[in-house]
Scaffold this motif. Structure first.
Motif, PDB file in Angstrom:
ATOM      1  N   THR A  24      46.629  34.552   8.589  1.00  0.00           N
ATOM      2  CA  THR A  24      46.237  34.329   9.981  1.00  0.00           C
ATOM      3  C   THR A  24      46.004  35.648  10.727  1.00  0.00           C
ATOM      4  O   THR A  24      46.163  35.732  11.946  1.00  0.00           O
ATOM      5  CB  THR A  24      47.268  33.427  10.707  1.00  0.00           C
ATOM      6  OG1 THR A  24      46.802  33.120  12.019  1.00  0.00           O
ATOM      7  CG2 THR A  24      48.644  34.077  10.753  1.00  0.00           C
ATOM      8  N   ARG A  27      43.491  35.249  13.468  1.00  0.00           N
ATOM      9  CA  ARG A  27      43.831  34.362  14.581  1.00  0.00           C
ATOM     10  C   ARG A  27      45.103  34.838  15.274  1.00  0.00           C
ATOM     11  O   ARG A  27      45.056  35.456  16.319  1.00  0.00           O
ATOM     12  CB  ARG A  27      43.953  32.915  14.068  1.00  0.00           C
ATOM     13  CG  ARG A  27      43.831  31.864  15.170  1.00  0.00           C
ATOM     14  CD  ARG A  27      45.106  31.632  15.929  1.00  0.00           C
ATOM     15  NE  ARG A  27      46.208  31.181  15.092  1.00  0.00           N
ATOM     16  CZ  ARG A  27      47.464  31.106  15.529  1.00  0.00           C
ATOM     17  NH1 ARG A  27      47.794  31.467  16.770  1.00  0.00           N
ATOM     18  NH2 ARG A  27      48.433  30.719  14.695  1.00  0.00           N
ATOM     19  N   GLU A  58      42.736  31.647   8.275  1.00  0.00           N
ATOM     20  CA  GLU A  58      42.661  31.046   9.610  1.00  0.00           C
ATOM     21  C   GLU A  58      41.760  31.949  10.448  1.00  0.00           C
ATOM     22  O   GLU A  58      42.158  33.030  10.883  1.00  0.00           O
ATOM     23  CB  GLU A  58      44.045  30.902  10.244  1.00  0.00           C
ATOM     24  CG  GLU A  58      43.990  30.110  11.535  1.00  0.00           C
ATOM     25  CD  GLU A  58      45.343  29.613  11.996  1.00  0.00           C
ATOM     26  OE1 GLU A  58      45.468  28.402  12.269  1.00  0.00           O
ATOM     27  OE2 GLU A  58      46.283  30.430  12.079  1.00  0.00           O
ATOM     28  N   GLY A  60      40.243  31.559  13.406  1.00  0.00           N
ATOM     29  CA  GLY A  60      40.315  31.655  14.859  1.00  0.00           C
ATOM     30  C   GLY A  60      40.668  30.322  15.497  1.00  0.00           C
ATOM     31  O   GLY A  60      41.017  29.344  14.830  1.00  0.00           O
ATOM     32  N   PHE A  61      40.538  30.306  16.810  1.00  0.00           N
ATOM     33  CA  PHE A  61      40.879  29.168  17.666  1.00  0.00           C
ATOM     34  C   PHE A  61      39.589  28.780  18.391  1.00  0.00           C
ATOM     35  O   PHE A  61      39.329  29.258  19.495  1.00  0.00           O
ATOM     36  CB  PHE A  61      41.969  29.634  18.641  1.00  0.00           C
ATOM     37  CG  PHE A  61      42.662  28.545  19.419  1.00  0.00           C
ATOM     38  CD1 PHE A  61      42.319  27.205  19.286  1.00  0.00           C
ATOM     39  CD2 PHE A  61      43.684  28.882  20.297  1.00  0.00           C
ATOM     40  CE1 PHE A  61      42.963  26.224  20.010  1.00  0.00           C
ATOM     41  CE2 PHE A  61      44.351  27.910  21.033  1.00  0.00           C
ATOM     42  CZ  PHE A  61      43.988  26.582  20.886  1.00  0.00           C
ATOM     43  N   ASP A  68      35.135  33.175  19.998  1.00  0.00           N
ATOM     44  CA  ASP A  68      35.975  32.681  18.909  1.00  0.00           C
ATOM     45  C   ASP A  68      35.239  31.604  18.108  1.00  0.00           C
ATOM     46  O   ASP A  68      35.309  31.581  16.874  1.00  0.00           O
ATOM     47  CB  ASP A  68      37.290  32.124  19.469  1.00  0.00           C
ATOM     48  CG  ASP A  68      38.505  32.813  18.859  1.00  0.00           C
ATOM     49  OD1 ASP A  68      38.378  33.990  18.477  1.00  0.00           O
ATOM     50  OD2 ASP A  68      39.565  32.180  18.765  1.00  0.00           O
TER      51      ASP A  68
END
Length: 528
Positions: A24, A27, A58, A60-61, A68
């Motif tokens: 991650t 993110r 992961e 991003g959001f 993003d």
């Protein structure tokens, strides 16, 4: 009973397991101060993570911002082997946005999170226990309609009542989740507690044998790696982590430390990962160079001192047999035994070979650009070291290149007095602008003169410089953070002259502002 045969059920189940590595960095890591990346930098990092062998990236959001969303979509489009994951709250709009961003992915995962602890239920969500269960199940069902791989995270799981957490996870499995994550969101737990929590979940969650149990640990008390390893020992099949342990507050569990602990102590954990460990140091250094960070010298696995021995007793022992003071081989993590020095007589083959050793494989056009800049650097330095080569290979972020370039710079400082600087900048449309300014020091004066030349207001709030090589002619990498219209922006510059490096760092920030302004203007024009 013979002590050698006293093995618990959970210990027997974990023998010779394959543990998934969920990275991650892009993110949770990227959202921490000082580690933000542009889309181009994220994409480059995603390719490096895929080459490293991580199972899940992961990216991003997606709902957080247009930037993003576009970064996740770009990574989903280009990275074809690793599973690409997008984060979403337990809300339909979040989930559907994540699904759209992940649509091009060869292997996609939607990662839903919802808090479950009493503190979060009462003070953040305002939900009852049943409402949390119902919300989680409903969100998972919607995600499963859009993606065949759904992960559910119970935010603040460690401070959640164990029996209630088991109830939430049981409902998540019934709704279709394939991975259940137990985050230590605030870095509160200890290894013994983490082991007991994972063991409890394995005993009490209905259908747990159908899913992968995951763990996501933060380092607020300095135990994130130890907690992650304890979870794996108890039967967790996935570890969520970041390169260099970057992340919110004190950071996340460090990918390289978890991976090498499992490899070095295979006798204890009986678990393996798919990480190509010889790529650890090159990938970590790429991250540091992209964001302008410095890897602490004493950082485990990838730090400069990780395989250095100064004590005479240690040196003697290593020369006799390296295992006396080294529990892993430097080569296994991509650490070269020597720092090869190149110079103006070095050719393309030597440069390409060294770049490959350092972890940089460039296409022909990119290599020719690096080779030209390498030769120019050789005219300024007697010797070019690995750090110099890495700076050349990383290059400049496309979003920070142009339209302004530096044509002339003069700076002077006076003991006990102020400093002055003058600059001449060239714009890609042909304009030339000259300005001068006085500041508290040469860097401040340069910043003021550049800001005055382009007509923007910058407030410098952080400046650092580090040497990339050895000797008096070593290149310096300047990393500068400034504030403009409530935005924190970072620039990086490299030069044998640290004032010039600072000027180039300022220009990166100025160019980011100009690109952003152009994008806004284009969007407004399109809407009209």
């Amino acid at each position: 009973m013979n002590a050698e045969n006293t093995t618990t059920d959970s210990e027997a189940d974990v023998a010779e397991r394959r543990v998934l590595v969920f990275d991650t960095t892009l993110r949770d890591g990227e959202q921490s101060p000082g580690f933000s990346m542009s889309r181009a930098q994220k994409l480059r990092m995603a390719h490096a993570l895929e080459e490293l062998g991580v199972d899940v990236i992961e990216a991003g959001f997606p709902i957080a911002s247009d930037g993003d969303f576009e970064s996740v979509r770009a990574i989903a489009t280009e990275v074809r082997h690793a599973r690409i994951c997008g984060l979403a709250r337990a809300q339909v709009n979040d989930i559907e946005t994540a699904a759209r961003a992940l649509q091009p992915a060869a292997h996609a995962r939607i990662h839903i999170f919802l808090a479950t602890s009493p503190l979060h239920r009462e003070h953040k969500l305002g939900m009852s226990k049943q409402q949390v269960v119902d919300t989680a199940a409903s969100a998972i069902r919607r995600a499963c309609e859009l993606c065949d791989d759904v992960e559910f995270s119970a935010e603040d799981a460690i401070r959640t009542e164990p029996d209630y957490l088991a109830e939430v996870f049981s409902a998540a499995i019934q709704a279709g989740a394939r991975t259940l994550n137990t985050p230590d969101t605030v870095g509160y737990t200890t290894p013994a507690e983490m082991y007991e929590r994972i063991a409890y979940l394995r005993r009490h969650v209905r259908g747990v044998e159908q899913v992968v149990l995951s763990v996501h640990c933060h380092d607020d008390l300095g135990m994130s790696v130890a907690n992650s390893l304890a979870a794996i020992a108890a039967g967790a099949g996935q570890a969520e982590c970041t390169l260099l342990g970057i992340g919110e507050r004190a950071g996340n569990a460090s990918l390289e430390e978890i991976v090498m602990a499992l490899r070095t102590r295979h006798d204890l954990y009986r678990a393996r990962t798919g990480i190509r460990t010889e790529r650890l140091q090159p990938t970590a250094r790429l991250l540091a160079n992209l964001v302008g960070a410095t890897i602490p010298r004493n950082k485990a696995i990838v730090g400069e001192n990780a395989f250095a021995h100064e004590s005479g007793i240690h040196q003697h022992g290593v020369l006799k047999h390296r295992a006396t003071y080294e529990i892993m081989r430097p080569e296994d993590v991509g650490c070269a035994r020597s720092s090869l020095v190149l110079g103006k007589h070095s050719g393309r083959h030597a440069l390409r070979d060294r770049l490959k050793t350092l972890g940089y494989t460039l296409d022909e056009a990119a290599f020719e650009d690096v080779f030209a800049r390498f030769k120019a650097l050789c005219d300024r330095k007697k010797e070019v070291h690995d750090g110099d080569l890495e700076a050349l290979a990383v290059g400049r972020d496309p979003e920070a290149a142009g339209p302004w370039t530096l044509e002339h710079l003069h700076a002077a400082s006076h003991l006990g007095g102020s400093a002055s600087a003058s600059v001449r900048l060239l714009h890609e449309d042909g304009r030339r602008v000259s300005e001068a300014a006085i500041g508290d020091g040469p860097v401040d004066a340069v910043l003021r003169s550049v800001a005055r030349a382009v007509g923007c207001d910058l407030a410098l709030h952080e400046f650092s410089i580090r040497a990339l090589g050895e000797g008096g002619d070593a290149q310096g990498q300047a990393t500068l953070s400034a504030r403009h219209e409530n935005r924190n922006l970072t620039g990086r510059g490299v030069s044998t002259d640290i004032v010039e490096a600072a000027a180039l760092a300022v220009l990166e920030i100025v160019n980011r502002i100009e690109h952003s302004t152009q994008r806004v203007a284009t969007a407004l024009a399109a809407n009209h």
